[in-house]
Structures are given as C-alpha cells and as structure tokens.
Write an enzyme that holds these catalytic residues in place. Sequence first.
Site, PDB file in Angstrom:
ATOM      1  N   GLY A   1     -19.357 -22.933  20.481  1.00  0.00           N
ATOM      2  CA  GLY A   1     -18.860 -24.254  20.092  1.00  0.00           C
ATOM      3  C   GLY A   1     -19.293 -24.485  18.662  1.00  0.00           C
ATOM      4  CD  GLU A   2     -19.800 -26.323  14.122  1.00  0.00           C
ATOM      5  OE1 GLU A   2     -18.803 -25.590  14.162  1.00  0.00           O
ATOM      6  OE2 GLU A   2     -20.751 -26.154  13.321  1.00  0.00           O
ATOM      7  CB  SER A   3     -24.849 -24.211  16.320  1.00  0.00           C
ATOM      8  OG  SER A   3     -24.597 -24.081  14.939  1.00  0.00           O
TER       9      SER A   3
ATOM     10  NE  ARG B   1     -24.005 -23.118  11.822  1.00  0.00           N
ATOM     11  CZ  ARG B   1     -23.450 -24.200  11.276  1.00  0.00           C
ATOM     12  NH1 ARG B   1     -24.077 -24.846  10.322  1.00  0.00           N
ATOM     13  NH2 ARG B   1     -22.281 -24.605  11.681  1.00  0.00           N
TER      14      ARG B   1
ATOM     15  CB  ILE C   1     -14.579 -17.359  17.566  1.00  0.00           C
ATOM     16  CG1 ILE C   1     -13.689 -16.564  18.539  1.00  0.00           C
ATOM     17  CG2 ILE C   1     -13.845 -18.604  17.049  1.00  0.00           C
ATOM     18  CD1 ILE C   1     -13.421 -17.263  19.860  1.00  0.00           C
ATOM     19  NE  ARG C   2     -15.759 -21.832  11.911  1.00  0.00           N
ATOM     20  CZ  ARG C   2     -16.475 -22.793  12.495  1.00  0.00           C
ATOM     21  NH1 ARG C   2     -16.319 -23.079  13.760  1.00  0.00           N
ATOM     22  NH2 ARG C   2     -17.336 -23.469  11.811  1.00  0.00           N
TER      23      ARG C   2
ATOM     24  CD  GLU D   1     -17.272 -16.885  26.096  1.00  0.00           C
ATOM     25  OE1 GLU D   1     -18.039 -15.925  25.941  1.00  0.00           O
ATOM     26  OE2 GLU D   1     -17.030 -17.730  25.203  1.00  0.00           O
TER      27      GLU D   1
ATOM     28  CB  CYS E   1     -20.838 -17.738  19.396  1.00  0.00           C
ATOM     29  SG  CYS E   1     -20.132 -17.760  17.746  1.00  0.00           S
TER      30      CYS E   1
ATOM     31  CG  HIS F   1     -16.943 -16.119  22.029  1.00  0.00           C
ATOM     32  ND1 HIS F   1     -17.268 -17.370  22.497  1.00  0.00           N
ATOM     33  CD2 HIS F   1     -17.089 -16.182  20.684  1.00  0.00           C
ATOM     34  CE1 HIS F   1     -17.575 -18.168  21.502  1.00  0.00           C
ATOM     35  NE2 HIS F   1     -17.473 -17.465  20.379  1.00  0.00           N
TER      36      HIS F   1
END
Length: 192
Positions: free
Chosen positions: A46-48, A108, A134-135, A175, A78, A173
Amino acid sequence: MKIGVLALQGAIQDHERVLRRLGAVTVQVRHPSDLEGLRGLILPGGESTVMAMYLREYGLDSAIRARVVDGLSVFGVCAGAILLCTEVEGPEGVVSGALALLGVRAIRNAYGRQLSSFEEPVDFEGSPFPGIYIRAPRFIPIGSTEVLGRRPPARGGEPVLLRQAGILAASFHPELSGNDGIHRMFLQSCKS
Ligand code: GLN
C-alpha cells in the site's frame, strides 16, 4: 490457525484469498485487540507513510511490536516490509521505520519512475518465483538477516526476500503471483 492481515489501507483481500486457500482463518486487524489469538500477521502493500500514520493513531505500532518481540510471526510485503525496517530512506531523508524490527535499510521507490512496476523472476530456493514489483523498495541489510530471494545475477542479485527469526519481508508481491510458495513458508513459521 488464525492469521491477521493489517487492514488499515492497501492490498488486503489478495492476501486473505491466499491464506484461506492454504487453510488459515483470516482476521482483519484494525485495533490492538484484533491481535488476540493470532499465530501470524501479514502487513500488506500500500502506502507506507499512510499506514505508519494510522498505526500510530490506533496504537497498533507498539502493540504489534510487543507481540512480534514476544514471538508472533510477521510477513511484510512492499510497504508492509518498509514498516518493519529499522531505517527508511525517502525524500525526507532517513527515518526510523514505524515498527523498526528488521535490521534493514529500505530505500523507498528505489527503482524510479519508468521502472516503478515490473515483473522479473526471483531466485527463491533455487527456482524462479514470479516477482511482481510495484513501486518497490530496495533493501540494504544492516543486521544479521538471511537472504531467501534475490533479483537475477544480471540485475545485480540484490536481496528482495529477507528473514530475521520470525520476521519475513518481500519487496515484491507474492500474493499477486498465483504461486502460494512464500505464503506457505510463512504459515510454516507461524506453526512453530
Ligand atoms: N512505494 C510504496 C511505499 O513506499 C510501496 C508500494 C507498494 O506497497 N506496492 O509505501
């Protein structure tokens, strides 16, 4: 076996699907009381920065840290992995990770704009695992972590899957890969 998925923000359902496929009971974790009776916890992508803010707001940072120190297995993916790192490098410089449990510096969004999402096989236990980035952060181990997965040698062989006792961290990722091997390994560590 009850496994929690931190459900403050980010990619929650894909982890729940894999865990259920492997026979675990899943619990969405939003409050410290949700940690009761768990054998393991997944911190999703997500967004840490957003997740770190909510962790503090709900008192989950200290609650999770205490449970992990007490032996709860945890798997950060991530952004979730970034939360676990002792050092996090980003635009604001180097700060401490929200949970600061894993002896790693995370950089990051280390792969830049064009490469911010890509697929590439991870060398995992001698065979290729589909790595979806992903990023993604780059990991620089600064403690005694075990490297379980790397980028291909032609890409420098950087570590992308790390373990330190009951703490597992992936910059990609699993998953989303359709391969349950890494979640299966995590569930094994939750049993012991
Ligand atoms: N770039 C995000 C962060 O720094 C992580 C992206 C992800 O979890 N897929 O939080």
